[in-house]
Motif scaffolding. Structure first.
Motif, PDB file in Angstrom:
ATOM      1  N   THR A 190      74.359  40.899  36.703  1.00 33.15           N
ATOM      2  CA  THR A 190      75.755  40.627  37.021  1.00 33.15           C
ATOM      3  C   THR A 190      76.461  40.165  35.749  1.00 33.15           C
ATOM      4  N   TYR A 191      77.475  40.945  35.358  1.00 34.55           N
ATOM      5  CA  TYR A 191      78.307  40.625  34.202  1.00 34.55           C
ATOM      6  C   TYR A 191      79.734  40.400  34.698  1.00 34.55           C
ATOM      7  N   PRO A 223      75.062  37.573  31.011  1.00 32.56           N
ATOM      8  CA  PRO A 223      74.899  37.793  32.451  1.00 32.56           C
ATOM      9  C   PRO A 223      74.965  36.484  33.226  1.00 32.56           C
ATOM     10  N   ASP A 245      76.985  51.569  38.222  1.00 38.77           N
ATOM     11  CA  ASP A 245      77.891  50.693  38.956  1.00 38.77           C
ATOM     12  C   ASP A 245      77.734  50.935  40.456  1.00 38.77           C
ATOM     13  N   GLY A 261      81.055  38.956  37.137  1.00 35.38           N
ATOM     14  CA  GLY A 261      81.262  39.199  38.559  1.00 35.38           C
ATOM     15  C   GLY A 261      80.961  40.607  39.035  1.00 35.38           C
ATOM     16  N   ARG A 262      80.586  41.504  38.137  1.00 42.05           N
ATOM     17  CA  ARG A 262      80.287  42.894  38.522  1.00 42.05           C
ATOM     18  C   ARG A 262      78.797  43.165  38.364  1.00 42.05           C
ATOM     19  N   ARG A 263      78.233  43.776  39.398  1.00 41.51           N
ATOM     20  CA  ARG A 263      76.811  44.108  39.363  1.00 41.51           C
ATOM     21  C   ARG A 263      76.583  45.444  38.656  1.00 41.51           C
TER      22      ARG A 263
END
Length: 127
Positions: free
Chosen positions: A83-84, A61, A111, A86-88
């Motif tokens: 956040t992985y 993360p 998501d 750039g995606r939460r």
């Protein structure tokens, strides 16, 4: 007093998780703890397997924010955002304690999605 100890253990657990300290993060679990991921159907048995699974996650993360922790007695819920790449991922962890350690955890991951225009007149966009 027990609730205060559980809350302090949760604070240490989530801080260690945010820092990537796998050993400290998993100190909260009983050796025979069970963790469920209902969305994938996975059930992880034992602290050792849970630590190994999380230690081998391919994407570390880049962000970790606890939104709130609520609970009483032996049942505690934490809402947080990971956040992985750039995606939460909005996450909820439900922990059941036995003798001050987690015996059972269920984690839900969601998501983000765009708010539909039809409800704009009734809502205010938040974080």
């Amino acid at each position: 007093m027990e609730e205060q100890h559980i809350r302090m253990a949760l604070d240490r657990h989530w801080a260690a998780s945010a820092m990537g300290d796998q050993v400290a993060e998993h100190a909260i679990y009983h050796d025979d703890a069970v963790c469920e991921y209902p969305q994938s159907g996975e059930v992880i048995h034992g602290r050792r397997n849970l630590l190994a699974l999380r230690s081998h996650h391919p994407g570390r993360p880049s962000g970790f924010v606890v939104r709130r922790i609520v609970g009483a007695g032996n049942l505690w819920v934490t809402e947080y955002v990971i956040t992985y790449e750039g995606r939460r991922a909005y996450t909820v962890s439900i922990m059941e304690f036995r003798d001050g350690k987690v015996a059972h955890e269920t984690q839900y991951f969601a998501d983000p999605f765009d708010a539909p225009a039809w409800r704009a007149q009734w809502v205010k966009q938040g974080a």
